[in-house]
Structure formats: structure tokens, C-alpha cells
Design an enzyme around this catalytic site. Structure first.
Site, PDB file in Angstrom:
ATOM      1  N   ASP A  98       2.503   4.007   2.416  1.00 10.35           N
ATOM      2  CA  ASP A  98       3.566   5.005   2.320  1.00 10.35           C
ATOM      3  C   ASP A  98       4.597   4.794   3.422  1.00 10.35           C
ATOM      4  O   ASP A  98       4.357   5.089   4.583  1.00 10.35           O
ATOM      5  CB  ASP A  98       2.964   6.411   2.431  1.00 10.35           C
ATOM      6  CG  ASP A  98       4.015   7.508   2.318  1.00 10.35           C
ATOM      7  OD1 ASP A  98       5.106   7.219   1.789  1.00 10.35           O
ATOM      8  OD2 ASP A  98       3.733   8.647   2.738  1.00 10.35           O
ATOM      9  N   ASP A 305      11.125   4.354  -0.222  1.00 12.81           N
ATOM     10  CA  ASP A 305       9.845   5.042  -0.069  1.00 12.81           C
ATOM     11  C   ASP A 305       8.773   4.410  -0.947  1.00 12.81           C
ATOM     12  O   ASP A 305       8.702   4.675  -2.152  1.00 12.81           O
ATOM     13  CB  ASP A 305       9.999   6.525  -0.416  1.00 12.81           C
ATOM     14  CG  ASP A 305       8.721   7.312  -0.211  1.00 12.81           C
ATOM     15  OD1 ASP A 305       7.789   6.789   0.428  1.00 12.81           O
ATOM     16  OD2 ASP A 305       8.647   8.466  -0.683  1.00 12.81           O
TER      17      ASP A 305
END
Length: 511
Positions: A98, A305
Site C-alpha cells: 500500500d 496508490d
């Protein structure tokens, strides 16, 4: 010279040295950079070692790059993960990558209040591994989270994600091992989260991963910690395979970056933000801008992201994008379909679509023209389309306002496929280049650790730690020995004497 003569001279020399050492005016060598207290010789010697270590470490940083295989896909798993070995003896853990957060955490037995069944045994912290509240990383992790509880014994964390799921736990310090491109093993003293309470999507059983690997630009990320220790350069790269293929690769360090092949734009908002923000971009489909503003400011900024499966646009950008897609589909005999429970807009044809590649011919690429550096990124139709179980093609771009995202566009995994993306935290810039993510960069193969002629999966065998057993497929990792019984939760914090941890609203698992 006889033996006795040598012994006599040696004794005389020794006596002179002993005598001189007892005189008050004996001349002593002083360090060029003395410690804070010159009387503490041990501290001075320690400072020399520390200084030498830092200087050598900085020199060797460029020679060390960790190369990690990525597993997973956008559909059906919706995530990409790597394997890191944690603890002593080291044990493998699957961590969801992440780039939208910087805290790494694993579900742990502290004991666990709310955990999903995970691929491996829950991490169990050892006595003395708790990070105290005075540690600088504690303030870094808690900043902006609304969680300020910290004591001299421990530092609590509470990280929440865009889907309102969260992990609650304490920070611990332990060794983390990973493999380098030169074939050696990097062992780093690292701070990460011991998550004993997961809620929302994070507690869904069975879970595909043991936790999250936060690679955001904040100081709490493992790459930032390792760079501060002089182990690597704070440069992160990932390459997510496209064309319907799973996996890819990821690296920490800078010697696999081919600068000449990359398009670079500056990071914005550092150090106040941990996100990889590159500001606004003009969006173009079929040579037609989606907005009259050539600077793209009304459409919102853009964040990279890897923790998001799909791409999320602001309300303005989504409406403009949807309008352009529909306009280009006019007359192509595709019928709109809204039967998918997760993706709101799909199209079908009589015989159905077998793959995204089969459907891509009906759609146009999306071009992002970044104003900050006059660079552009082309996202092919494969970067925003998904074929569902019915054989319909669906948009993998969603309206971000449903996730509470109002003014920022988020480029998720689907749009990063087929690109090598590099977050250079040393130079505060983000780069990308089209790449075959099934092939290892030349810099790695030149070291003769990997062979470019081999399939990707076989190449990574050369980098695997023999002491760590890595399963080949997600389906083989679903067994979990731990059964969580019905928890009884006290109304207040509870002290766990075995580990010295205070859990907030903790639940004790009945034995």
C-alpha cells in the site's frame, strides 16, 4: 640476542610504560570529534564506530537493493502482496502493498481481539519488543490519526483506511529480513505494528494476507527506516504485470532504476503528506480534453496508490470521463448493463467478451498530461477496464465521492498495470515507464543473480531465502491453525502481564 636478554628488555619496557601511565601529565590522544562527555571513553569509542558505520553505510547504499516478487492481481483478488520474513527465527508473512499509507503492520497474538484467519501463524511479539512512547516514530505514526495515547512502556497506533476499515494495535521492534539482488540477505531492525484489533474489510475471513506493507513517503515506512540506517536508498519501485498476467516485482533501492527511460514529475506536499501526490493533470481521450481548463485544476490532483484495486476520480473528472467513454462507444453495438453488484457501469455484446484485450478495441486510451513537469502518462483501455463473470466489460474507474474522496483522483492498481512506477524519496520525484513486468530489470541480471532468459517465477527462486518456505498460490495458504473463540470484552483497558501490553478495549480469548 639471547632469549633471556629479550625477556629482560621486554620487562624494562613494560615497567617504563606502567610508570608513565601513572603520571598526571601523561599525553593522551583526543578524538577529532569527541563525544559529549570526554571522560566516558566507552561512549567516544561508540561514537567512532557509529560514525564509521554511517559513512560506510552511505557509501554502500547504492550497492544494496531489495528485490521482491509481487503476487496477486486486480481481479479476482483485488490486491498485490509480497513476502517478508519477520522475527528471530524468521517467519514468512504476506503483506498487502500500500503506497497510500506508511505504517507496516501484521495481525498478532497479543492476544488478538479481532483478527481474520490468515495464511500464517499470527505474529507473537517478544518480551521487551514494545516501542516506548518517547520513540520519535511513535509521534510520527500517531500524527494526524487522532490517537495520542502513549506511555513510557508502549506506543499505540490506530490506522484507518478509505473504506472505513481499521487496525488497532501497538508498535513493536523486531528484525525484518529480505533478499538483495546481490544474493545476500538484508536483516534490518524495524518498527512496525502489532495489530490485535482489525475491523471492517480487514477482519474478513479467510484473509489473503497477514497484514499491510505501508510504503508511503512517511518516516514510519520500512524503506524510510532502512534508508535512515544507511542500508538502502529511499527509492521504491513496483511493476504490476498487465495483459491478463498476475504478479510482477517490487524493489527498495535505486540501482534498478533506468533514469533515461523514465518520465519524472515532482512530488507535492512533502513532508506534510505521506501520499504520493503529483498535482493536477489534464485528462485527454481521443485527443479531446475532458475539461476546458488546460491545467486540469478543476478535475482535482492525482495520487498514486497501490493499495487501491481500482481507480477513483473526483465527481467532476468521473462525469467528464464517463461522457467521453460513452461518446466514443456510440454506434459500436454495445448494450449498457448495470447488473454487476460492484461495478456500476458495464457493457455487453451477444457473444460476450473473453478478456479485457478482447474488449479493448472498442475503447480509447486515457492520457494524463501533468502540468507540473510537462510529462504525460498514457493509460491503455486495459488500465481502466474489467471483464466480469458474465463476460461483460465494466469500467474499473469509479466515482471517488462514494469513498469520501472529493478533490483528489486516485490511480489504483488497475491503471498502474504494465508500468514500472518509481517513488524516489531521495529526490522527491515520481517516475514511470512502460515495462514488461514479467522481466527482471537488466541491472539485476547483470549481477548474475538472475537470468533474464528464465520465466519470472523461476528467476525469483534464486532470490528466495532457503530458510523460508514460500507457497506458490494463494489457494494453498488458506489453512489457519488458530481458532478465535467468542471474546469477552471488558469495558476498560486490560493489562496483559505476559507481554506488558495495555490493550484498549481489549478482548481476552477464552482458553
Amino acid at each position: 640476542m639471547g632469549l633471556f636478554t629479550e625477556l629482560f628488555l621486554g620487562f624494562v619496557l613494560f615497567s617504563v610504560c606502567m610508570c608513565l601511565s601513572q603520571q598526571a601529565d601523561v599525553y593522551r590522544l583526543h578524538p577529532k570529534y569527541p563525544a559529549a562527555d570526554d571522560n566516558e571513553e566507552g561512549d567516544s569509542e561508540s561514537s567512532f564506530v557509529s560514525g564509521d558505520t554511517n559513512r560506510i553505510g552511505r557509501r554502500l547504499q547504492a550497492e544494496k537493493t531489495a528485490l521482491l516478487p509481487l503476487k496477486g492481481n486486480v481481479v479476482p483478488y483485488g490486491l498485490y502482496y509480497v513476502t517478508l520474513s519477520i522475527g528471530n527465527p524468521p517467519k514468512p508473512y504476506f503483506l498487502d502493498v500500500d503506497s497510500g499509507s506508511d505504517l507496516t503492520w501484521v495481525q498478532c497474538d497479543a492476544p488478538c481481539k479481532s483478527c481474520a484467519k490468515v495464511p500464517h501463524t499470527l505474529y507473537k511479539p517478544k518480551q521487551g519488543s514494545l516501542v516506548p512512547g518517547k520513540d520519535p516514530l511513535c509521534a510520527t505514526v500517531q500524527a494526524g490519526s487522532g490517537h495520542t495515547r502513549a506511555s513510557s512502556q508502549q506506543c499505540d497506533y490506530d490506522v484507518e483506511y478509505a473504506d472505513q476499515s481499521y487496525s488497532l494495535g501497538v508498535l513493536v521492534r523486531d528484525s525484518v529480513r529480505t533478499l538483495l539482488t546481490n544474493g545476500t540477505v538484508l536483516t534490518a531492525n524495524s518498527v512496525f505494528g502489532c495489530g490485535y484489533d482489525q475491523q471492517g474489510s480487514l477482519k474478513v475471513s479467510p484473509a489473503l494476507t497477514d497484514g499491510v506493507l505501508g510504503i508511503g513517503s512517511g518516516m514510519a515506512s520500512l524503506p524510510s527506516q532502512w534508508a535512515k540506517q544507511g542500508l538502502i536508498k529511499n527509492v521504491i519501485g513496483h511493476c504490476i504485470s498487465g495483459g491478463g498476467r498476475d504478479g510482477g516485482y517490487m524493489f527498495f533501492g535505486d540501482d534498478l532504476v533506468t533514469t533515461s527511460a523514465m518520465s519524472w514529475v515532482p512530488m507535492l506536499g512533502k513532508p506534510s503528506t505521506k501520499y504520493y501526490n503529483v498535482g493536477p493533470a489534464q485528462m485527454i481521450i481521443a485527443n479531446k480534453p475532458l475539461d476546458k481548463d488546460v491545467y486540469g485544476r478543476r478535475l482535482g490532483g492525482i495520487i498514486f496508490d497501490s493499495g487501491s484495486s481500482y481507480t477513483y476520480f473526483t465527481n467532476q473528472a468521473y462525469a467528464a470521463f464517463l461522457s467521453a467513454v460513452k461518446e466514443n462507444l456510440s454506434g459500436k453495438q454495445l448494450e449498457q448493463d448495470r447488473s454487476d453488484p460492484f461495478l456500476p457501469l458495464c457493457w455487453r455484446k451477444k457473444k460476450g467478451f473473453k478478456s479485457v484485450a478482447d474488449a479493448a478495441a472498442h475503447f480509447k486510451p486515457l492520457t494524463l498530461k501533468f502540468i507540473s513537469a510537462k510529462k504525460q502518462m498514457e493509460i491503455s483501455p486495459e488500465g481502466y477496464l474489467v471483464v466480469n463473470k458474465k463476460g461483460n466489460v465494466c469500467l474499473g474507474v469509479l466515482n471517488g465521492t462514494t469513498m469520501g474522496n472529493v478533490d483528489t483522483n486516485i490511480l489504483g492498481d488497475i491503471s498502474l498495470q504494465g508500468h514500472l512506477v518509481v517513488y524516489d524519496n531521495e529526490k522527491n520525484q515520481i517516475g514511470w515507464a512502460r515495462a514488461d513486468c514479467q522481466k527482471i530489470p537488466k541491472a539485476a541480471t547483470q549481477r548474475r543473480v538472475l537470468q533474464s532468459s528464465q520465466p519470472l517465477a523461476e528467476q525469483f527462486v534464486a532470490l528466495e531465502d532457503p530458510s523460508v518456505f514460500h507457497r506458490n498460490t494463494l489457494e494453498e495458504t488458506m489453512s489457519c491453525a488458530q481458532e478465535l473463540g467468542k471474546a469477552v470484552c471488558p469495558s476498560s483497558s486490560h493489562f496483559l502481564p505476559a507481554l506488558g501490553i495495555y490493550q484498549e478495549n481489549s478482548c481476552m480469548i477464552p482458553t
